[in-house]
Enzyme design. Structure first.
Site, PDB file in Angstrom:
ATOM      1  N   HIS A  25     -33.328  75.152  -9.745  1.00 56.69           N
ATOM      2  CA  HIS A  25     -33.232  76.402 -10.496  1.00 56.69           C
ATOM      3  C   HIS A  25     -31.782  76.601 -10.909  1.00 56.69           C
ATOM      4  CE1 HIS A  25     -36.520  79.610 -10.807  1.00 56.69           C
ATOM      5  NE2 HIS A  25     -37.102  78.433 -10.861  1.00 56.69           N
TER       6      HIS A  25
ATOM      7  N   GLN B 154     -36.459  85.939 -13.683  1.00 56.78           N
ATOM      8  CA  GLN B 154     -37.339  86.925 -13.069  1.00 56.78           C
ATOM      9  C   GLN B 154     -36.800  87.334 -11.695  1.00 56.78           C
ATOM     10  OE1 GLN B 154     -41.377  85.642 -12.673  1.00 56.78           O
ATOM     11  NE2 GLN B 154     -42.046  87.492 -11.657  1.00 56.78           N
TER      12      GLN B 154
ATOM     13  N   ARG C  47     -44.961  79.217  -3.559  1.00 57.37           N
ATOM     14  CA  ARG C  47     -46.261  79.308  -4.248  1.00 57.37           C
ATOM     15  C   ARG C  47     -46.843  77.930  -4.525  1.00 57.37           C
ATOM     16  NH1 ARG C  47     -43.647  83.244  -7.310  1.00 57.37           N
ATOM     17  NH2 ARG C  47     -43.650  81.959  -9.181  1.00 57.37           N
ATOM     18  N   ASP C  48     -45.979  76.931  -4.690  1.00 55.23           N
ATOM     19  CA  ASP C  48     -46.494  75.571  -4.905  1.00 55.23           C
ATOM     20  C   ASP C  48     -47.308  75.105  -3.702  1.00 55.23           C
ATOM     21  OD1 ASP C  48     -45.675  74.811  -7.498  1.00 55.23           O
ATOM     22  OD2 ASP C  48     -43.616  74.647  -6.792  1.00 55.23           O
TER      23      ASP C  48
ATOM     24  N   GLU D 281     -37.687  71.737  -6.184  1.00 54.30           N
ATOM     25  CA  GLU D 281     -37.345  71.784  -7.604  1.00 54.30           C
ATOM     26  C   GLU D 281     -35.980  72.444  -7.753  1.00 54.30           C
ATOM     27  OE1 GLU D 281     -40.549  74.061  -9.316  1.00 54.30           O
ATOM     28  OE2 GLU D 281     -39.353  75.898  -9.320  1.00 54.30           O
TER      29      GLU D 281
ATOM     30  N   HIS E 119     -39.402  73.006 -19.177  1.00 52.28           N
ATOM     31  CA  HIS E 119     -39.862  73.428 -17.858  1.00 52.28           C
ATOM     32  C   HIS E 119     -41.271  72.927 -17.576  1.00 52.28           C
ATOM     33  CE1 HIS E 119     -40.048  76.178 -14.370  1.00 52.28           C
ATOM     34  NE2 HIS E 119     -41.313  76.357 -14.718  1.00 52.28           N
TER      35      HIS E 119
END
Length: 532
Positions: free
Chosen positions: A293, A450, A314-315, A291, A224
């Protein structure tokens, strides 16, 4: 929902009623006040637990102890509006209840299959009660167990230097470090070095490595974080000809992008920050990041997808001096939803249920926090039966300048403070980074996924953008593996504190496993570009 359940062979459902359960115990609060805050009277109504009306079966689902419950956190804030301060022993929890009425099917025949279809057993727990049992007085729990907080978490010391190869392999497997034999040998060589052991003892930390140090190395060297496959040296043979590729990423992605740069300044920042930045006009820059997931979404479709979308949000926040995410995109690849239930291997989730969970996660992660999904695509093929492909993307805007400096060139300086900002989380998400280095199989831990909290993240976004414009912050950066946003402030103001969370191990509190109090941790940045 009925269509999703029918695809798994559960039919003859006449009606489904969904009830959001709010458990408030140990708090002196008037019910009418609470109802006024929890139900708007238009889209939602309040009901009593009894009577059961015409339902034949009740299934109640809630998170397991220690798993973060975003709705429960909001419930706590709501109750605090009318009953602050809350007693230490107060219980505030949420659950979701499904009330089924059937046409020609006995509840006992489908209760087990419905319960299995409606919850993920490694992050959730379920209670099923038939109408007959309800009539006898059986009810869901008045409140659910919480994570234990009576133990005193400590630091484990591990004498890696004394371990042979088999011991190291067992250590990696038991702790989900996902380290290769060569990586484990390198750690042992470092831990065995007399000079290293001497310096550690002189510093008062002891010769043996701690569990936190091992987890930090495992996370940093994970697929990752390090992208070892993309950066590996590969000998590719086809039609009798062998080609050596030194880094797929450098050869086919970075080089292609740089060849498109004509020197005009259109490309502002690529491959050096949390998202790519290009010029939109003279005053505005465009940021974009996407990205995958895949593995998390295969284990927990909702959790994997929501974490993916809020992660790329958040990126954008973590780019330069801080961008503002304004839209989301996604490309989702699954096996056909029409796949007969009998053709799905027993250990796998039906593709229709996987699709529904992923779609709901992306919608909740983006739309609910005010960042809409504006484009996307679906691709269905039988080859995705074992693992879906879940591409999450976010676009945002960044001013060309902040305080007279290029906004895409945020940089921490020696003496700056690093402040972690984020929402509370539970024990979910532990080893999410190292898990990425492992093959997906029946033993894969769902706890590595998460449960994201887009509402808290929206508040963090608003806070950071306001801070950027009012008192320019040198650098924002998204910590990887689900960690909170890191802010390096210029003025040295103490805006947070290290808060020990009862019931958490040192690894879980440190930020290596997971961390997430609203304001956690202040530390100095010791070198240019560095942030704790």
């Amino acid at each position: 929902m009925a269509a999703t359940l029918a695809a798994e062979g559960i039919t003859r459902i006449a009606a489904i009623r969904i009830v959001d359960v709010h458990i408030v115990a140990g708090v002196r609060v008037a019910r009418p006040e609470l109802e006024a805050l929890l139900a708007d009277g238009v889209a939602r109504i309040t009901i009593d637990e009894t009577p059961l009306d015409v339902a034949d079966l009740v299934i109640e689902v809630t998170y397991r102890p220690g798993v973060h419950d975003p709705a429960g956190g909001t419930l706590r804030e709501v109750v605090e509006l009318i009953a602050a301060p809350l007693p230490h022993a107060a219980t505030l929890q949420t659950a979701r209840q499904y009330r089924f009425r059937f046409a020609g099917t006995a509840p006992t025949e489908v209760a087990g299959r419905l319960a299995a279809a409606l919850h993920n057993p490694l992050v959730q727990q379920v209670t099923a009660i038939t109408a007959r049992a309800w009539g006898r007085g059986e009810r869901p729990p008045e409140h659910y167990p919480s994570a234990g907080t009576d133990r005193a978490p400590g630091v484990d010391r591990i004498d890696v230097a004394a371990m042979d190869d088999a011991d190291l392999e067992r250590l990696s497997a038991e702790r989900l470090l996902a380290l290769s034999a060569a990586e484990l040998a390198a750690i042992r060589a470092h831990a065995t070095d007399p000079a290293v052991r001497s310096r550690r003892c002189q510093a008062g930390i002891g010769a043996a490595l701690t569990d936190v140090e091992l987890e930090m190395l495992a996370q940093t060297w994970s697929e990752h974080c390090k992208h070892k496959i993309f950066n590996a040296v590969i000998d590719h043979t086809e039609d009798g000809r062998t080609e050596r590729i030194v880094s797929l990423f450098d050869t086919y992605i970075r080089r292609t992008t740089m060849e498109l740069d004509d020197g005009s300044g259109f490309l502002k920042s690529v491959f050096s920050d949390d998202s790519g930045v290009i010029r939109f006009d003279e005053r505005t820059l465009l940021c974009f990041k996407a990205e995958t997931h895949n593995a998390p979404s295969a284990l927990d479709p909702y959790g994997g997808a929501i974490t993916g979308i809020v992660g790329v949000n958040r990126d954008i926040i973590g780019t330069g001096r801080g961008g503002k995410p304004i839209f989301n995109t996604d490309v989702l690849c699954f096996a056909p939803p029409s796949t007969p239930a009998g053709e799905v291997p027993a250990e796998l989730m039906h593709p229709r249920r996987m699709l529904a969970g992923v779609h709901r996660g992306i919608v909740d992660g983006g739309n609910q926090s005010g960042i809409p999904v504006v484009a996307g695509a679906f691709l269905f093929d039988p080859s995705f039966i074992g693992k879906p492909l879940v591409f999450c993307g976010t676009g945002g805007v960044l001013p060309a300048e902040v305080a007279g400096e290029p906004a895409w060139q945020g940089r921490a300086r020696p003496g700056d403070l690093a402040v972690m900002v984020g929402g509370r989380i539970g024990k979910d998400g532990i080893h999410g980074a190292t898990f990425s280095s492992l093959a997906l199989d029946e033993s894969s831990p769902t706890s590595a996924v998460q449960i994201g909290d887009p509402i808290v993240q929206r508040r963090v976004l608003d806070l950071l953008l306001e801070a950027r414009d009012a008192d320019p912050v040198p650098r924002y950066h998204r910590q990887r593996g689900g960690r909170p946003v890191v802010v390096a402030r210029r003025d040295g103001t103490r805006v947070g504190r290290r808060e020990h969370r009862p019931g958490r191990s040192a690894v879980e509190v440190s930020g290596v496993g997971a961390v997430g109090d609203p304001a956690v941790g202040v530390a100095g940045a010791h070198e240019p570009g560095g942030a704790a």
